[in-house]
Motif scaffolding. Structure first.
Motif, PDB file in Angstrom:
ATOM      1  N   ASN A   1       0.826  -1.205   0.000  1.00 30.00           N
ATOM      2  CA  ASN A   1       0.000   0.000   0.000  1.00 30.00           C
ATOM      3  C   ASN A   1       0.864   1.261   0.000  1.00 30.00           C
ATOM      4  O   ASN A   1       0.530   2.252  -0.660  1.00 30.00           O
ATOM      5  CB  ASN A   1      -0.933   0.004   1.216  1.00 30.00           C
ATOM      6  CG  ASN A   1      -2.206  -0.777   0.953  1.00 30.00           C
ATOM      7  OD1 ASN A   1      -2.776  -0.690  -0.130  1.00 30.00           O
ATOM      8  ND2 ASN A   1      -2.651  -1.547   1.917  1.00 30.00           N
ATOM      9  N   CYS A   2       1.988   1.232   0.744  1.00 26.37           N
ATOM     10  CA  CYS A   2       2.898   2.389   0.753  1.00 26.37           C
ATOM     11  C   CYS A   2       3.487   2.631  -0.637  1.00 26.37           C
ATOM     12  O   CYS A   2       3.611   3.782  -1.087  1.00 26.37           O
ATOM     13  CB  CYS A   2       4.026   2.171   1.768  1.00 26.37           C
ATOM     14  SG  CYS A   2       3.509   2.349   3.488  1.00 26.37           S
ATOM     15  N   MET A   3       3.858   1.559  -1.349  1.00 23.12           N
ATOM     16  CA  MET A   3       4.385   1.702  -2.704  1.00 23.12           C
ATOM     17  C   MET A   3       3.305   2.253  -3.642  1.00 23.12           C
ATOM     18  O   MET A   3       3.571   3.104  -4.502  1.00 23.12           O
ATOM     19  CB  MET A   3       4.903   0.350  -3.195  1.00 23.12           C
ATOM     20  CG  MET A   3       6.134  -0.127  -2.412  1.00 23.12           C
ATOM     21  SD  MET A   3       6.549  -1.860  -2.687  1.00 23.12           S
ATOM     22  CE  MET A   3       7.227  -1.759  -4.339  1.00 23.12           C
ATOM     23  N   GLY A   4       2.072   1.758  -3.458  1.00 20.63           N
ATOM     24  CA  GLY A   4       0.955   2.287  -4.243  1.00 20.63           C
ATOM     25  C   GLY A   4       0.737   3.765  -3.957  1.00 20.63           C
ATOM     26  O   GLY A   4       0.485   4.564  -4.879  1.00 20.63           O
ATOM     27  N   ASN A   5       0.868   4.167  -2.678  1.00 17.24           N
ATOM     28  CA  ASN A   5       0.681   5.578  -2.304  1.00 17.24           C
ATOM     29  C   ASN A   5       1.732   6.474  -2.973  1.00 17.24           C
ATOM     30  O   ASN A   5       1.432   7.593  -3.404  1.00 17.24           O
ATOM     31  CB  ASN A   5       0.777   5.740  -0.783  1.00 17.24           C
ATOM     32  CG  ASN A   5      -0.391   5.081  -0.080  1.00 17.24           C
ATOM     33  OD1 ASN A   5      -1.398   4.775  -0.699  1.00 17.24           O
ATOM     34  ND2 ASN A   5      -0.260   4.857   1.211  1.00 17.24           N
ATOM     35  N   TYR A   6       2.973   5.956  -3.038  1.00 18.31           N
ATOM     36  CA  TYR A   6       4.031   6.753  -3.671  1.00 18.31           C
ATOM     37  C   TYR A   6       3.683   7.032  -5.142  1.00 18.31           C
ATOM     38  O   TYR A   6       3.747   8.180  -5.605  1.00 18.31           O
ATOM     39  CB  TYR A   6       5.371   6.019  -3.576  1.00 18.31           C
ATOM     40  CG  TYR A   6       6.467   6.689  -4.386  1.00 18.31           C
ATOM     41  CD1 TYR A   6       7.119   7.818  -3.900  1.00 18.31           C
ATOM     42  CD2 TYR A   6       6.802   6.215  -5.653  1.00 18.31           C
ATOM     43  CE1 TYR A   6       8.105   8.454  -4.657  1.00 18.31           C
ATOM     44  CE2 TYR A   6       7.790   6.843  -6.418  1.00 18.31           C
ATOM     45  CZ  TYR A   6       8.435   7.965  -5.922  1.00 18.31           C
ATOM     46  OH  TYR A   6       9.385   8.590  -6.666  1.00 18.31           O
ATOM     47  N   TYR A   7       3.323   5.979  -5.874  1.00 20.86           N
ATOM     48  CA  TYR A   7       2.997   6.170  -7.293  1.00 20.86           C
ATOM     49  C   TYR A   7       1.708   6.980  -7.461  1.00 20.86           C
ATOM     50  O   TYR A   7       1.555   7.719  -8.435  1.00 20.86           O
ATOM     51  CB  TYR A   7       2.882   4.814  -7.985  1.00 20.86           C
ATOM     52  CG  TYR A   7       4.228   4.161  -8.207  1.00 20.86           C
ATOM     53  CD1 TYR A   7       5.164   4.733  -9.055  1.00 20.86           C
ATOM     54  CD2 TYR A   7       4.580   2.981  -7.547  1.00 20.86           C
ATOM     55  CE1 TYR A   7       6.400   4.148  -9.261  1.00 20.86           C
ATOM     56  CE2 TYR A   7       5.821   2.393  -7.741  1.00 20.86           C
ATOM     57  CZ  TYR A   7       6.730   2.984  -8.600  1.00 20.86           C
ATOM     58  OH  TYR A   7       7.954   2.405  -8.793  1.00 20.86           O
ATOM     59  N   TYR A   8       0.802   6.876  -6.484  1.00 22.69           N
ATOM     60  CA  TYR A   8      -0.426   7.690  -6.515  1.00 22.69           C
ATOM     61  C   TYR A   8      -0.064   9.174  -6.437  1.00 22.69           C
ATOM     62  O   TYR A   8      -0.571   9.997  -7.190  1.00 22.69           O
ATOM     63  CB  TYR A   8      -1.308   7.279  -5.342  1.00 22.69           C
ATOM     64  CG  TYR A   8      -2.567   8.101  -5.160  1.00 22.69           C
ATOM     65  CD1 TYR A   8      -3.752   7.719  -5.764  1.00 22.69           C
ATOM     66  CD2 TYR A   8      -2.574   9.247  -4.368  1.00 22.69           C
ATOM     67  CE1 TYR A   8      -4.920   8.449  -5.592  1.00 22.69           C
ATOM     68  CE2 TYR A   8      -3.722   9.994  -4.189  1.00 22.69           C
ATOM     69  CZ  TYR A   8      -4.889   9.593  -4.795  1.00 22.69           C
ATOM     70  OH  TYR A   8      -6.032  10.324  -4.631  1.00 22.69           O
TER      71      TYR A   8
END
Length: 616
Positions: free
Chosen positions: A82-89
């Protein structure tokens, strides 16, 4: 237009930021243990810095994911993804964000982790809002909201986050009334739980929706409250949006200088935290304001800034794709070179080993001959031993068959003695009825006796018969015996409900001798009502059929005295013992057959119980 959005409170970033519990990379590196605490420290770092758009967030999240997989720490995997997804978001690279969010949701669903299912779906719905797939976003938000209310989380941080994101989705399709309603509910929850981060966010979003509804005066109070809390608590992530909205209100109120002042502040703070979307909006407004004031030089400069940010946002994904393709090409090229070198090395190795192969082959051939010779010798010895064992087993089998045949012959002889004994007793009863009783009844019972005799002859040659057949024979026998008594004799046969009497089998004529003993030695000499009860049940593990024969006769002691006085030896008693020993050779007879004497309070005999256990 982009608003400040929560990624489910950005994995509870609000709580972390509001309490100023910030982790540094130095603190993380100083913790040398590779355990779940290290994972959580790295994830907390990413959460605390989620709005910074710093690539360190991605690197730390990747390390957290790698360590979680090493430790088989599933919760860490989900949170790191989820943290990696947040970065790309935050970077507006949405295809990668969707990929990481989707993997996190799948793992959470596999482990039935409701909390992280909700977090993942909320993050995914927020992304759909960004990419203008509003119906998908709203469908997910409503699904999550109902789930939170149903599970008792109506006033939780999670629900505040979902309502915030739902409001942003409504705003993107210009349903501002619905959006304001969602943000007001968020404000209610955050005020109740004293979540300063959430209060600042909700006030900012309400102000933004009021501006879009042309209610600028109402928006001002909400924006001022949000600005105050954000500046006080260091919520720089909100300030770019708040300053931009304050600029719109001041421009509407003809306060142009103040509006430009706030737009410049918005650009400064957005550049500081690398918030590309806020930069785009602020530069667009500033360009329009300068153009409106005929300040063409500044209008041109802000237009250039706007185009630069816009191009940066929409080219990022392409740049990343090109980088990936380039990396893939270089990797494949190196792999091809390595493969070619490997092939050359293999050819050289084959040439060098060619001479050795012949020597090795000859050596192996000779060694194989020796091994085959040894195995043949071992096989010959084993065959000799097996032949000896085979002869011994055949002799043992012949002995066992002979013993079994002898036992069966003895049992058959015993049964052949018991059947005439039973017939003799039955004819005795009919004879007495002809001589001293009802001739019609005697004639009827003679027919009954004929049927019974035929049944006995049928079952005599069998090893096993069904319980239903045994009960039928016993019933006919008891009807014959009933003729010997006046109307004061009754009998009852009960079979437990869990017994299938057609399927359950037992040796034929095994119960009848016990019934005969109860009548002849217990009930025949009793005055008054005579009762006989036969009950069939199963033991706990259903390995035995338990037959209970109970009478209210004179008891075994008085019966024995009468027999001694008449000098009578019961054939059925000795026959029962012999037959059980032959049927269950080696079994403990005390466990198979038990007798109990019944007595009243004064010790006077009131009957006898015989309990017989029959192997199934």
């Amino acid at each position: 237009m982009r608003k400040i959005a929560l990624l489910l409170f950005l994995l509870f970033a609000a709580s972390a930021l509001s309490q100023n519990k910030k982790l540094t990379l130095e603190k993380i590196e100083s913790y040398t243990q590779k355990d779940t605490i290290k994972v959580e420290m790295m994830i907390d770092f990413c959460v605390n810095n989620v709005f910074s758009n710093d690539k360190k967030n991605l690197v730390v999240a990747q390390r957290a994911l790698h360590l979680s997989k090493e430790l088989n720490y599933v919760l860490g995997e989900i949170r790191a993804l989820n943290c990696m997804g947040n970065y790309y978001y935050q970077q507006a690279i949405y295809d990668k964000a969707i990929a990481f969010y989707t993997v996190a949701i799948k793992i959470a669903e596999k482990n039935k982790d409701d909390k992280n299912i909700i977090i993942g779906k909320s993050n995914l719905a927020s992304l759909y809002t960004r990419t203008n797939e509003i119906q998908k976003a709203l469908q997910l938000f409503h699904e999550i909201d109902k789930r939170l209310i149903k599970t008792g989380y109506e006033f939780s941080q999670n629900r505040a986050a979902v309502l915030t994101n739902m409001g942003l989705a409504y705003s993107s399709v210009k349903q501002h009334t619905d959006a304001i309603r969602c943000h007001q509910k968020t404000l209610e929850i955050c005020t109740k739980k004293n979540l300063v981060f959430g209060i600042a966010l909700a006030e900012s979003n309400i102000g933004d929706e009021l501006i879009k509804s042309n209610r600028h005066t109402e928006a001002l109070n909400h924006l001022i409250l949000s600005k105050k809390e954000s500046e006080k608590n260091g919520f720089d992530n909100f300030l770019g949006q708040i300053y931009k909205n304050l600029a719109e209100v001041h421009w509407q109120q003809k306060k142009q200088d103040s509006a430009v002042f706030y737009l410049n502040k918005s650009i400064a703070v957005s550049e500081k935290i690398n918030d590309q979307n806020a930069l785009l909006l602020a530069n667009n407004l500033l360009h329009r304001y300068h153009a409106n004031q005929n300040n063409y030089k500044m209008a041109y400069q802000t237009l250039l800034n706007f185009n630069s940010v816009n191009q940066n946002i929409f080219n990022k994904e392409k740049q990343n794709s090109i980088a990936e393709i380039s990396t893939k090409y270089e990797t494949e090229k190196k792999e091809a070179q390595i493969k070619a070198l490997s092939q050359q090395k293999k050819i050289a190795d084959l040439e060098s080993q060619k001479q050795k192969s012949i020597t090795i082959a000859i050596t192996l051939f000779l060694l194989s001959l020796l091994i085959i010779g040894y195995l043949l010798f071992k096989r010959y010895k084993a065959n000799q031993k097996n032949e000896l064992l085979k002869v011994t087993l055949e002799e043992t089998e012949k002995t066992l068959k002979a013993e079994k045949k002898a036992a069966e012959s003895e049992l058959k002889a015993l049964k052949s003695q018991m059947n005439p004994h039973f017939i003799f007793n039955a004819l005795n009863s009919i004879q007495e009825q002809f001589m001293f009783g009802d001739k019609l009844l005697a004639n009827e019972q003679m027919g009954n006796f004929t049927t019974l005799t035929r049944q006995i002859l049928t079952v005599s040659g069998k090893k096993q018969i069904s319980l239903a057949t045994e009960v039928d024979i016993l019933t006919k026998y008891l009807e014959l015996e009933k003729m010997r008594f006046d109307s004061d004799f009754t009998y009852h046969i009960k079979i437990a409900e869990n017994i299938d009497d057609e399927y359950t089998e037992l040796p034929p004529m095994l119960i009848q001798p016990f019934v005969e003993n109860s009548i002849k030695h217990g009930l025949l000499h009793k005055k008054g009502l005579k009762e006989l009860h036969l009950t069939f049940t199963l033991n706990d593990d259903e390995t035995f059929l338990i037959c209970t024969i109970q009478d209210n006769g004179i008891g075994r002691a008085q019966s024995k005295a009468i027999q001694q006085k008449n000098k009578h030896n019961s054939f059925s008693t000795s026959a029962i013992a012999q037959r059980l020993e032959l049927l269950y050779d080696g079994a403990n007879m005390e466990n198979l057959l038990q007798y109990k004497d019944l007595a009243d309070e004064n010790g006077n005999p009131t009957g006898t119980v015989a309990i017989l256990q029959i192997y199934l």
